[in-house]
Scaffold this motif. Structure first.
Motif, PDB file in Angstrom:
ATOM      1  N   LYS A  85      11.908 -10.535   2.895  1.00 18.47           N
ATOM      2  CA  LYS A  85      11.542 -10.959   1.539  1.00 18.47           C
ATOM      3  C   LYS A  85      10.292 -11.814   1.587  1.00 18.47           C
ATOM      4  N   GLU A  86       9.563 -11.758   0.482  1.00 17.71           N
ATOM      5  CA  GLU A  86       8.397 -12.607   0.316  1.00 17.71           C
ATOM      6  C   GLU A  86       8.530 -13.295  -1.035  1.00 17.71           C
ATOM      7  N   LYS A  87       8.562 -14.614  -1.010  1.00 25.04           N
ATOM      8  CA  LYS A  87       8.760 -15.395  -2.241  1.00 25.04           C
ATOM      9  C   LYS A  87      10.055 -14.992  -2.947  1.00 25.04           C
ATOM     10  N   GLY A  88      11.096 -14.721  -2.139  1.00 21.92           N
ATOM     11  CA  GLY A  88      12.405 -14.384  -2.684  1.00 21.92           C
ATOM     12  C   GLY A  88      12.566 -12.948  -3.151  1.00 21.92           C
ATOM     13  N   VAL A  89      11.520 -12.143  -3.010  1.00 15.20           N
ATOM     14  CA  VAL A  89      11.553 -10.749  -3.477  1.00 15.20           C
ATOM     15  C   VAL A  89      11.460  -9.819  -2.265  1.00 15.20           C
ATOM     16  N   VAL A  90      12.248  -8.750  -2.280  1.00 13.70           N
ATOM     17  CA  VAL A  90      12.231  -7.769  -1.202  1.00 13.70           C
ATOM     18  C   VAL A  90      10.814  -7.204  -1.050  1.00 13.70           C
ATOM     19  N   LYS A  91      10.330  -7.174   0.209  1.00 12.03           N
ATOM     20  CA  LYS A  91       8.990  -6.638   0.478  1.00 12.03           C
ATOM     21  C   LYS A  91       8.948  -5.142   0.170  1.00 12.03           C
ATOM     22  N   THR A  92       7.903  -4.757  -0.542  1.00  9.72           N
ATOM     23  CA  THR A  92       7.708  -3.347  -0.877  1.00  9.72           C
ATOM     24  C   THR A  92       6.383  -2.862  -0.305  1.00  9.72           C
ATOM     25  N   ASP A  93       6.165  -1.585  -0.395  1.00  7.66           N
ATOM     26  CA  ASP A  93       4.999  -0.903   0.175  1.00  7.66           C
ATOM     27  C   ASP A  93       3.790  -1.032  -0.764  1.00  7.66           C
ATOM     28  N   VAL A  94       3.376  -2.260  -1.036  1.00  4.73           N
ATOM     29  CA  VAL A  94       2.348  -2.538  -2.054  1.00  4.73           C
ATOM     30  C   VAL A  94       0.973  -1.974  -1.711  1.00  4.73           C
ATOM     31  N   LYS A  95       0.698  -1.676  -0.446  1.00  3.84           N
ATOM     32  CA  LYS A  95      -0.618  -1.158  -0.043  1.00  3.84           C
ATOM     33  C   LYS A  95      -0.665   0.372  -0.004  1.00  3.84           C
ATOM     34  N   ASN A  96       0.440   1.022  -0.361  1.00  9.87           N
ATOM     35  CA  ASN A  96       0.479   2.477  -0.303  1.00  9.87           C
ATOM     36  C   ASN A  96      -0.598   3.065  -1.214  1.00  9.87           C
ATOM     37  N   PRO A  97      -1.365   4.047  -0.713  1.00 12.97           N
ATOM     38  CA  PRO A  97      -2.397   4.660  -1.553  1.00 12.97           C
ATOM     39  C   PRO A  97      -1.818   5.430  -2.744  1.00 12.97           C
ATOM     40  N   ASP A  98      -0.554   5.821  -2.650  1.00  9.47           N
ATOM     41  CA  ASP A  98       0.131   6.489  -3.758  1.00  9.47           C
ATOM     42  C   ASP A  98       0.811   5.414  -4.608  1.00  9.47           C
ATOM     43  N   ALA A  99       0.258   5.161  -5.776  1.00  5.36           N
ATOM     44  CA  ALA A  99       0.765   4.094  -6.651  1.00  5.36           C
ATOM     45  C   ALA A  99       2.254   4.260  -6.952  1.00  5.36           C
ATOM     46  N   GLY A 100       2.747   5.487  -6.977  1.00  8.74           N
ATOM     47  CA  GLY A 100       4.147   5.749  -7.269  1.00  8.74           C
ATOM     48  C   GLY A 100       5.090   5.300  -6.171  1.00  8.74           C
ATOM     49  N   LEU A 101       4.554   5.027  -4.976  1.00  8.42           N
ATOM     50  CA  LEU A 101       5.388   4.616  -3.840  1.00  8.42           C
ATOM     51  C   LEU A 101       5.312   3.117  -3.557  1.00  8.42           C
ATOM     52  N   ARG A 102       4.520   2.399  -4.298  1.00  7.78           N
ATOM     53  CA  ARG A 102       4.308   0.970  -4.017  1.00  7.78           C
ATOM     54  C   ARG A 102       5.522   0.098  -4.287  1.00  7.78           C
TER      55      ARG A 102
ATOM     56  N   GLY B  46       1.724  13.465  15.995  1.00  9.03           N
ATOM     57  CA  GLY B  46       2.408  12.788  14.907  1.00  9.03           C
ATOM     58  C   GLY B  46       1.478  11.852  14.161  1.00  9.03           C
ATOM     59  N   ASN B  47       2.041  11.204  13.165  1.00  6.44           N
ATOM     60  CA  ASN B  47       1.307  10.219  12.369  1.00  6.44           C
ATOM     61  C   ASN B  47       2.084   8.916  12.328  1.00  6.44           C
ATOM     62  N   ILE B  48       1.331   7.823  12.259  1.00  2.00           N
ATOM     63  CA  ILE B  48       1.930   6.503  12.084  1.00  2.00           C
ATOM     64  C   ILE B  48       1.315   5.883  10.833  1.00  2.00           C
ATOM     65  N   TYR B  49       2.191   5.365   9.992  1.00  2.32           N
ATOM     66  CA  TYR B  49       1.764   4.710   8.754  1.00  2.32           C
ATOM     67  C   TYR B  49       1.854   3.205   8.945  1.00  2.32           C
ATOM     68  N   ASP B  50       0.797   2.504   8.565  1.00  5.46           N
ATOM     69  CA  ASP B  50       0.761   1.049   8.662  1.00  5.46           C
ATOM     70  C   ASP B  50       0.949   0.465   7.268  1.00  5.46           C
ATOM     71  N   PRO B  51       2.137  -0.076   6.959  1.00  6.50           N
ATOM     72  CA  PRO B  51       2.361  -0.611   5.613  1.00  6.50           C
ATOM     73  C   PRO B  51       1.520  -1.845   5.297  1.00  6.50           C
ATOM     74  N   LYS B  52       0.995  -2.522   6.335  1.00  7.19           N
ATOM     75  CA  LYS B  52       0.147  -3.688   6.087  1.00  7.19           C
ATOM     76  C   LYS B  52      -1.205  -3.300   5.496  1.00  7.19           C
ATOM     77  N   SER B  53      -1.688  -2.102   5.858  1.00 10.06           N
ATOM     78  CA  SER B  53      -2.992  -1.648   5.364  1.00 10.06           C
ATOM     79  C   SER B  53      -2.884  -0.478   4.387  1.00 10.06           C
ATOM     80  N   GLY B  54      -1.743   0.219   4.423  1.00 11.82           N
ATOM     81  CA  GLY B  54      -1.587   1.414   3.601  1.00 11.82           C
ATOM     82  C   GLY B  54      -2.269   2.631   4.197  1.00 11.82           C
ATOM     83  N   LYS B  55      -2.648   2.559   5.466  1.00 14.18           N
ATOM     84  CA  LYS B  55      -3.367   3.660   6.113  1.00 14.18           C
ATOM     85  C   LYS B  55      -2.455   4.414   7.070  1.00 14.18           C
TER      86      LYS B  55
END
Length: 142
Positions: A58-75, A98-107
């Motif tokens: 959690k961040e500031k009491g809220v569950v961390k989400t994929d806020v950097k995802n390039p697809d706005a629908g997945l953030r 394979g591919n690796i997704y970095d949620p910190k950068s959204g890349k």
């Protein structure tokens, strides 16, 4: 004749070792920063990894989400449960293509993985060719 039998036995054992080796990557791994555990599983002949634990979920009491995802629908999707490793195939002692997704950068990066002799997992993420990239080492979660 006895030497041939021993040779055939050793050859059979080496092949069984190879078939077990490709699944050596299965299980839970901690990333290099210790912030996350990733569970690597197999579907058909491909390997995938999902974040199953975060040091700070959690961040500031809220569950961390994929806020950097390039697809706005997945953030709004939670980071825990996020599939960050996709479509790896085992070939010649390593997991490739394979591919690796970095949620910190959204890349998303191309990635190869190998298990070192000490049992650690070497991750090599890159763009284009693997010479241009970054490596990190993951450790198995006990």
């Amino acid at each position: 004749m006895k030497h041939i039998s021993v040779l055939l036995l050793l050859l059979a054992l080496s092949f069984s070792g190879f078939s077990q080796n490709k699944d050596a990557i299965l299980g839970k791994w901690m990333n290099s920063t210790g912030e996350a555990h990733i569970d690597i599983t197999k579907r058909s002949d491909k390997y995938f990894g999902k974040i199953v634990w975060l040091k700070e979920p959690k961040e500031k009491g809220v569950v961390k989400t994929d806020v950097k995802n390039p697809d706005a629908g997945l953030r709004s999707k939670p980071i825990i449960g996020l599939e960050m490793l996709k479509d790896f195939v085992y070939e010649d002692g390593k997991w490739t293509d394979g591919n690796i997704y970095d949620p910190k950068s959204g890349k998303t990066y191309s990635c190869n993985m190998t298990i070192k002799s000490n049992g650690q997992l070497n991750m090599r993420g890159y763009v284009g060719i693997s010479l241009i990239g970054r490596s990190e080492t993951w450790t198995r979660v006990k």
